[in-house]
Motif scaffolding. Sequence first.
Motif, PDB file in Angstrom:
ATOM      1  N   ASN A 167       0.833  -1.215   0.000  1.00 25.80           N
ATOM      2  CA  ASN A 167       0.000   0.000   0.000  1.00 25.80           C
ATOM      3  C   ASN A 167       0.861   1.257   0.000  1.00 25.80           C
ATOM      4  N   ARG A 168       1.941   1.234   0.784  1.00 23.61           N
ATOM      5  CA  ARG A 168       2.813   2.398   0.871  1.00 23.61           C
ATOM      6  C   ARG A 168       3.491   2.685  -0.475  1.00 23.61           C
ATOM      7  N   LEU A 169       3.954   1.639  -1.137  1.00 21.81           N
ATOM      8  CA  LEU A 169       4.605   1.814  -2.441  1.00 21.81           C
ATOM      9  C   LEU A 169       3.601   2.283  -3.495  1.00 21.81           C
ATOM     10  N   ALA A 170       2.396   1.702  -3.476  1.00 15.75           N
ATOM     11  CA  ALA A 170       1.384   2.061  -4.466  1.00 15.75           C
ATOM     12  C   ALA A 170       0.932   3.511  -4.306  1.00 15.75           C
ATOM     13  N   ALA A 171       0.966   4.010  -3.086  1.00 20.59           N
ATOM     14  CA  ALA A 171       0.567   5.403  -2.846  1.00 20.59           C
ATOM     15  C   ALA A 171       1.678   6.373  -3.238  1.00 20.59           C
ATOM     16  N   ARG A 172       2.932   5.928  -3.132  1.00 15.81           N
ATOM     17  CA  ARG A 172       4.066   6.827  -3.318  1.00 15.81           C
ATOM     18  C   ARG A 172       4.539   6.928  -4.773  1.00 15.81           C
ATOM     19  N   TYR A 173       4.403   5.849  -5.535  1.00 11.80           N
ATOM     20  CA  TYR A 173       4.984   5.806  -6.885  1.00 11.80           C
ATOM     21  C   TYR A 173       3.923   5.558  -7.954  1.00 11.80           C
ATOM     22  N   ASP A 174       4.236   6.042  -9.182  1.00 10.74           N
ATOM     23  CA  ASP A 174       3.351   5.829 -10.327  1.00 10.74           C
ATOM     24  C   ASP A 174       3.614   4.483 -10.993  1.00 10.74           C
ATOM     25  N   CYS A 175       4.825   3.996 -10.854  1.00 12.21           N
ATOM     26  CA  CYS A 175       5.223   2.759 -11.520  1.00 12.21           C
ATOM     27  C   CYS A 175       6.312   2.097 -10.691  1.00 12.21           C
ATOM     28  N   VAL A 176       6.238   0.770 -10.560  1.00 13.17           N
ATOM     29  CA  VAL A 176       7.215   0.012  -9.787  1.00 13.17           C
ATOM     30  C   VAL A 176       7.804  -1.073 -10.680  1.00 13.17           C
ATOM     31  N   GLY A 177       9.122  -1.174 -10.692  1.00  9.37           N
ATOM     32  CA  GLY A 177       9.803  -2.193 -11.486  1.00  9.37           C
ATOM     33  C   GLY A 177      10.360  -3.278 -10.580  1.00  9.37           C
ATOM     34  N   VAL A 178      10.132  -4.539 -10.966  1.00 11.98           N
ATOM     35  CA  VAL A 178      10.642  -5.680 -10.212  1.00 11.98           C
ATOM     36  C   VAL A 178      11.271  -6.670 -11.177  1.00 11.98           C
ATOM     37  N   GLU A 179      12.056  -7.603 -10.633  1.00 16.00           N
ATOM     38  CA  GLU A 179      12.675  -8.647 -11.441  1.00 16.00           C
ATOM     39  C   GLU A 179      11.714  -9.822 -11.617  1.00 16.00           C
ATOM     40  N   ASP A 180      11.824 -10.471 -12.771  1.00 15.69           N
ATOM     41  CA  ASP A 180      11.024 -11.662 -13.048  1.00 15.69           C
ATOM     42  C   ASP A 180      11.757 -12.879 -12.479  1.00 15.69           C
ATOM     43  N   LEU A 181      11.619 -13.098 -11.183  1.00 16.59           N
ATOM     44  CA  LEU A 181      12.346 -14.172 -10.506  1.00 16.59           C
ATOM     45  C   LEU A 181      11.495 -15.435 -10.413  1.00 16.59           C
ATOM     46  N   ASP A 182      12.155 -16.587 -10.473  1.00 15.68           N
ATOM     47  CA  ASP A 182      11.485 -17.867 -10.293  1.00 15.68           C
ATOM     48  C   ASP A 182      11.517 -18.194  -8.803  1.00 15.68           C
ATOM     49  N   MET A 183      10.476 -17.789  -8.087  1.00 13.02           N
ATOM     50  CA  MET A 183      10.455 -17.947  -6.642  1.00 13.02           C
ATOM     51  C   MET A 183      10.391 -19.411  -6.223  1.00 13.02           C
ATOM     52  N   LYS A 184       9.726 -20.241  -7.019  1.00 14.76           N
ATOM     53  CA  LYS A 184       9.645 -21.669  -6.692  1.00 14.76           C
ATOM     54  C   LYS A 184      11.018 -22.307  -6.729  1.00 14.76           C
ATOM     55  N   ASP A 185      11.793 -21.945  -7.743  1.00 10.40           N
ATOM     56  CA  ASP A 185      13.150 -22.492  -7.865  1.00 10.40           C
ATOM     57  C   ASP A 185      14.035 -21.978  -6.728  1.00 10.40           C
ATOM     58  N   MET A 186      13.903 -20.688  -6.387  1.00  8.84           N
ATOM     59  CA  MET A 186      14.709 -20.109  -5.312  1.00  8.84           C
ATOM     60  C   MET A 186      14.370 -20.708  -3.957  1.00  8.84           C
ATOM     61  N   SER A 187      13.101 -21.087  -3.764  1.00  6.82           N
ATOM     62  CA  SER A 187      12.683 -21.635  -2.476  1.00  6.82           C
ATOM     63  C   SER A 187      13.278 -23.013  -2.215  1.00  6.82           C
ATOM     64  N   GLN A 188      13.787 -23.657  -3.265  1.00  4.67           N
ATOM     65  CA  GLN A 188      14.387 -24.978  -3.116  1.00  4.67           C
ATOM     66  C   GLN A 188      15.885 -24.907  -2.833  1.00  4.67           C
ATOM     67  N   SER A 189      16.424 -23.688  -2.756  1.00  2.00           N
ATOM     68  CA  SER A 189      17.840 -23.510  -2.453  1.00  2.00           C
ATOM     69  C   SER A 189      18.119 -23.866  -0.995  1.00  2.00           C
ATOM     70  N   LEU A 190      19.192 -24.599  -0.761  1.00  2.00           N
ATOM     71  CA  LEU A 190      19.550 -24.988   0.601  1.00  2.00           C
ATOM     72  C   LEU A 190      19.938 -23.774   1.439  1.00  2.00           C
ATOM     73  N   ALA A 191      20.591 -22.793   0.806  1.00  2.00           N
ATOM     74  CA  ALA A 191      21.091 -21.626   1.547  1.00  2.00           C
ATOM     75  C   ALA A 191      20.003 -20.588   1.798  1.00  2.00           C
ATOM     76  N   LEU A 192      19.094 -20.392   0.812  1.00  2.00           N
ATOM     77  CA  LEU A 192      18.133 -19.290   0.906  1.00  2.00           C
ATOM     78  C   LEU A 192      16.679 -19.761   0.929  1.00  2.00           C
ATOM     79  N   GLY A 193      16.457 -21.069   0.933  1.00  2.00           N
ATOM     80  CA  GLY A 193      15.106 -21.599   0.828  1.00  2.00           C
ATOM     81  C   GLY A 193      14.157 -21.110   1.904  1.00  2.00           C
ATOM     82  N   LYS A 194      14.574 -21.206   3.172  1.00  2.00           N
ATOM     83  CA  LYS A 194      13.700 -20.804   4.273  1.00  2.00           C
ATOM     84  C   LYS A 194      13.406 -19.313   4.242  1.00  2.00           C
TER      85      LYS A 194
END
Length: 273
Positions: A161-188
């Motif tokens: 909500n805070r970002l949507a109120a403050r900015y006209d446009c937000v850019g994010v990366e197209d990340l594969d969250m399912k694949d990242m969640s299976q990482s031993l180091a960063l999964g949790k």
Amino acid sequence: SGCSGTSADSEHLYSITHNIRLIEGGRYLKLPKVGVMRARQHKTIPDDWKLKSATVEHLKSGGYTATILFEYETQAPEPVRPVHIVGLDYASHGLYVSSDGEQADYPRFYRQMEPRLMREQRRLSHMVKGSGNWVKQKRRIAKLAAKVRNQRADFLHKTANRLAARYDCVGVEDLDMKDMSQSLALGKSTMDNGYGMFRTMLAYKLERQGKQLVTVDRFYPSSQLCSDCGYRNKDTKNLYIREWTCPDCGVWHDRDVNAATNIMHETRRLVQE
């Protein structure tokens, strides 16, 4: 809205002649066959919205949730010309770092609750399966898990909500969250912060205001480019490099802020196209 009462594990109820109603500004919910129950309403419902149906679900934690469907007239918002644009670089521990240097500082609710959950799970393992104490312990664990989910959702909604109120446009990366969640180091950490849920929330909150969420290609080298001169430093593929100085222009960079700034630049380019 959440409520407490007596119902089946999951039951869909249709509103016929106002037999389903919110009473006293949402403090109470009236359901057929059940009657009037105290409720905790999560948002204010305008008077002109027409209640159509309710789905009541019995949660593992012992509580009940009523998901209520309303019908109302709406108009598509006028598109907003993107002037204030921000880029977000994903951070597994803190959710994101923005091109303005802001850190989301996600509190890591699951990590905070993890020692207690492990302790309660150990107690459960020593109980006779199916016994009264076993059932109570299962419910106790479910309540702790539900608390983590509710804390996470509340934090993500408020941040989006805070970002949507403050900015006209937000850019994010197209990340594969399912694949990242299976990482031993960063999964949790990836499962804990709910970044995929956050992107979904951010997209519809921006859309409701005529704004937009732009997704940058996952292969865009945001961490390698100097956001000042465009020099590509392949040494920054090493995730342990948290800051670096551009060999070409001599500008010092914080890795995350630099990546977020590059995402912002790429977002602006995509919007202009």
